[in-house]
Design an enzyme around this catalytic site. Structure first.
Site, PDB file in Angstrom:
ATOM      1  N   HIS A 106       8.526  35.554 -32.884  1.00  0.00           N
ATOM      2  CA  HIS A 106       9.024  34.637 -31.863  1.00  0.00           C
ATOM      3  C   HIS A 106       7.890  34.145 -30.970  1.00  0.00           C
ATOM      4  O   HIS A 106       6.823  34.754 -30.886  1.00  0.00           O
ATOM      5  CB  HIS A 106      10.083  35.324 -30.993  1.00  0.00           C
ATOM      6  CG  HIS A 106       9.561  36.502 -30.233  1.00  0.00           C
ATOM      7  ND1 HIS A 106       9.339  37.736 -30.814  1.00  0.00           N
ATOM      8  CD2 HIS A 106       9.219  36.642 -28.923  1.00  0.00           C
ATOM      9  CE1 HIS A 106       8.881  38.583 -29.908  1.00  0.00           C
ATOM     10  NE2 HIS A 106       8.793  37.937 -28.751  1.00  0.00           N
ATOM     11  N   ASP A 108       7.610  33.258 -26.899  1.00  0.00           N
ATOM     12  CA  ASP A 108       8.398  33.739 -25.768  1.00  0.00           C
ATOM     13  C   ASP A 108       9.247  32.645 -25.128  1.00  0.00           C
ATOM     14  O   ASP A 108       8.738  31.592 -24.718  1.00  0.00           O
ATOM     15  CB  ASP A 108       7.489  34.358 -24.706  1.00  0.00           C
ATOM     16  CG  ASP A 108       6.965  35.728 -25.111  1.00  0.00           C
ATOM     17  OD1 ASP A 108       7.635  36.405 -25.902  1.00  0.00           O
ATOM     18  OD2 ASP A 108       5.869  36.112 -24.637  1.00  0.00           O
ATOM     19  N   HIS A 259       4.527  35.649 -32.203  1.00  0.00           N
ATOM     20  CA  HIS A 259       4.079  37.031 -32.344  1.00  0.00           C
ATOM     21  C   HIS A 259       5.229  37.921 -32.802  1.00  0.00           C
ATOM     22  O   HIS A 259       6.404  37.559 -32.695  1.00  0.00           O
ATOM     23  CB  HIS A 259       3.448  37.570 -31.056  1.00  0.00           C
ATOM     24  CG  HIS A 259       4.366  37.573 -29.873  1.00  0.00           C
ATOM     25  ND1 HIS A 259       4.614  36.444 -29.109  1.00  0.00           N
ATOM     26  CD2 HIS A 259       5.105  38.570 -29.302  1.00  0.00           C
ATOM     27  CE1 HIS A 259       5.447  36.732 -28.134  1.00  0.00           C
ATOM     28  NE2 HIS A 259       5.773  38.019 -28.234  1.00  0.00           N
ATOM     29  N   ARG A 276       4.095  43.397 -18.995  1.00  0.00           N
ATOM     30  CA  ARG A 276       3.773  42.014 -19.327  1.00  0.00           C
ATOM     31  C   ARG A 276       3.969  41.098 -18.131  1.00  0.00           C
ATOM     32  O   ARG A 276       4.865  41.299 -17.313  1.00  0.00           O
ATOM     33  CB  ARG A 276       4.683  41.534 -20.464  1.00  0.00           C
ATOM     34  CG  ARG A 276       4.293  40.204 -21.073  1.00  0.00           C
ATOM     35  CD  ARG A 276       5.428  39.620 -21.910  1.00  0.00           C
ATOM     36  NE  ARG A 276       6.521  39.177 -21.052  1.00  0.00           N
ATOM     37  CZ  ARG A 276       7.705  38.761 -21.513  1.00  0.00           C
ATOM     38  NH1 ARG A 276       7.953  38.765 -22.807  1.00  0.00           N
ATOM     39  NH2 ARG A 276       8.637  38.352 -20.668  1.00  0.00           N
TER      40      ARG A 276
END
Length: 304
Positions: A106, A108, A259, A276
């Site tokens: 995907h 983000d 990723h 993150r």
């Protein structure tokens, strides 16, 4: 003046940067060199960088405006820029029942009208082995297609949604999603091929986890085309695989990559705790100059 060492990890994507301590304030030249490496290599890595939350936030702000940690799953109570990527977090419930080569790949939050420009992920509790992450170069994937197919794809648009359990993406879907989960669904129509706003590269913008359909094609045509493109997007020669260590950082251009988060960690007893930050992005634009359009959901706003 900081002298960086930039070591490519594959031919087409990924480089490790040494010679800088990102726990400390950075000068303008160093910031510019890091950004240039990001644009060239799509994802860059740092080792032995033991940041705390405030240092992580300061480093991220050199490159853009942080968004809330996660617009779906929430943020850290004290540091709203931070999203905890724990081994057993809510996002893992979205595992697909049927596994393909592109499953769980995907980009983000592409269901939003302005998906994040970049993400910066740091490893704090890292398994001794397993838990590697993969990235793929969406520009190289596009360039590797035949000219005839590229010309056709340049004209298409896709619907991206974050409401996978309630059927095809429509305004009605958004209403159903809001009733079920109590939140507004993110659904947007993006060009299938986007133009990178800084490099001018053309990119396959087809996040496998979020693309619902290709606009204007029949369901059969759409699914066949998407599966062919997803399979192409994640070909090994376009990808890099990163082995994490405690103190590692991955910084990727969310506009130019997809990723794959690791699934093998669920086969072990090892713990895994990462954090993150995402940086606010712009509305994607297609080859024809037309921007994306929102079907449901508001733009992702930064934290000031």
């Amino acid at each position: 003046m900081t002298e960086l060492t930039i070591t490519p990890l594959t031919l087409h994507i990924g480089a490790q940067i040494d010679g800088v301590d990102v726990t400390q304030p950075l000068d303008e030249n160093t910031i510019n060199l890091i950004r240039a490496a990001l644009l060239k290599w799509k994802v860059i890595f740092f080792r032995n960088q033991n940041l705390d939350h405030p240092q992580h936030i300061r480093f991220a702000r050199y490159f853009g405006a942080p968004t809330p940690g996660h617009v779906i799953f929430g943020s850290d109570e004290t540091y709203p820029e931070i999203y905890s990527v724990a081994k057993h977090r809510t996002a893992n419930a979205r595992r697909a029942p049927v596994i393909h080569s592109w499953t769980n790949w995907h980009t983000d939050i592409t269901a939003a009208i302005n998906p994040p420009f970049a993400s910066i992920l740091r490893g704090v509790v890292v398994p001794p082995y397993g838990g590697d992450t993969h990235w793929t170069n969406a520009a190289k994937a596009y360039q590797s297609l035949s000219p005839a197919l590229r010309n056709f794809l340049d004209t298409l648009r896709c619907v991206h949604q974050y409401a996978p359990s309630v059927g095809p993406a429509t305004e009605n879907t958004a209403d159903q999603y809001e009733k079920q989960v109590g939140k507004t669904a993110f659904i947007s129509e993006h060009p299938l091929v986007t133009i990178h706003p800084e490099t001018g590269e053309r990119l396959l913008y087809i996040s496998p986890d979020f693309v619902d359909c290709i606009v204007g094609l029949s369901p059969t045509e759409s699914r066949a085309m998407l599966e062919m493109l997803w399979r192409h997007l994640v070909r090994n020669e376009f990808t890099v695989r990163f082995k994490w260590e405690q103190g590692s950082i991955a910084f990727w251009d969310n506009r130019a990559t997809a990723h794959l988060a690791p699934a093998d960690i669920f086969d072990s007893d090892f713990d895994r705790q990462f954090y993150r930050i995402t940086l606010q992005g712009e509305v994607p634009v297609g080859v024809d100059g037309k921007p994306s359009t929102a079907i449901s959901g508001q733009p992702i706003e930064p934290i000031t």
